[in-house]
Design an enzyme around this catalytic site. Sequence first.
Site, short mmCIF file in Angstrom:
data_model
loop_
_atom_site.label_atom_id
_atom_site.label_comp_id
_atom_site.label_asym_id
_atom_site.label_seq_id
_atom_site.Cartn_x
_atom_site.Cartn_y
_atom_site.Cartn_z
N ASP A 72 -4.02 4.47 4.72
CA ASP A 72 -3.11 4.12 3.63
C ASP A 72 -2.16 5.28 3.33
O ASP A 72 -0.95 5.08 3.13
CB ASP A 72 -3.92 3.75 2.39
CG ASP A 72 -3.05 3.44 1.19
OD1 ASP A 72 -2.40 2.38 1.19
OD2 ASP A 72 -3.01 4.26 0.26
N GLU A 147 -4.83 -0.64 8.29
CA GLU A 147 -4.76 0.70 7.73
C GLU A 147 -5.85 1.60 8.32
O GLU A 147 -5.61 2.79 8.57
CB GLU A 147 -4.88 0.65 6.21
CG GLU A 147 -3.66 0.05 5.54
CD GLU A 147 -3.73 0.06 4.03
OE1 GLU A 147 -2.67 0.05 3.39
OE2 GLU A 147 -4.86 0.09 3.48
#
Length: 256
Positions: A72, A147
Amino acid sequence: MGLRGLPALVRAVPVLFPRRPQTPTALRPGGAGTLLKLIEQLPPELRARSLTHSSWVDTRVQSYERLEFLGDSVLGLAIASVLCGRHPDNDEGDLARMKSFIVSRASCVEVANRIDIPKLILEEAPAPEEKRREMAANQTILGNVLEALIGAAFLAHGFEQTRLAVVDAFEEQIRRAETARVDHKTALQELLASRGLQPVYRVVAEEGPPHARLFTTEVYVDGSVRGRGQGTTIKMSEQAAAGEALDSSAIGGGGD
């Protein structure tokens, strides 16, 4: 932290997530499918960890969640850096609005499907077939896994190769954010319509004098609050609420 501090941040991340020395991969930056190539060249243990749901293991540390946390941040930094480079005259607000759209949960799910993460899960996730099918069909999990794989790519290939691959994979979202005014309400409406749902906006607070009002709006989906935003007009607060809803894992597909 200013932009001058970003190189130090990038250097510091491997300290938190130590990686084994890797032979540099000879990949052409920016080519189609570069992110998928990086994923294919991940060490087997990293790729398996990226595809491991927390419900399949004894502790959450054994799942993809730590890699998702790292990915992320890598995704955000990659997109922030390209936006700053391409738009030297835009202020922080413009850049933040574009970045919010590009890295939203909905965008991650779209990219995950585009590079066929469901197929990767079905073929390689370390779980029985029924569990793999459930995971591949869960849109929220697809965004999480993307992610995690970005985080794994950073550990295996370094930031620069991963940054180029991420920008390549998200180029459609980047162009969309650059060429049109980002309309979170329309994006949310379209996403929910595909599931037979619709958002409901409610102004829950008004503050300040008449010439400087601040509105707070919540957006409800299926009876539950999914986003909250503020703005100097009701429309702006609705856009902010829709943007938060799009970035919500619940809107992404339900469950983690």
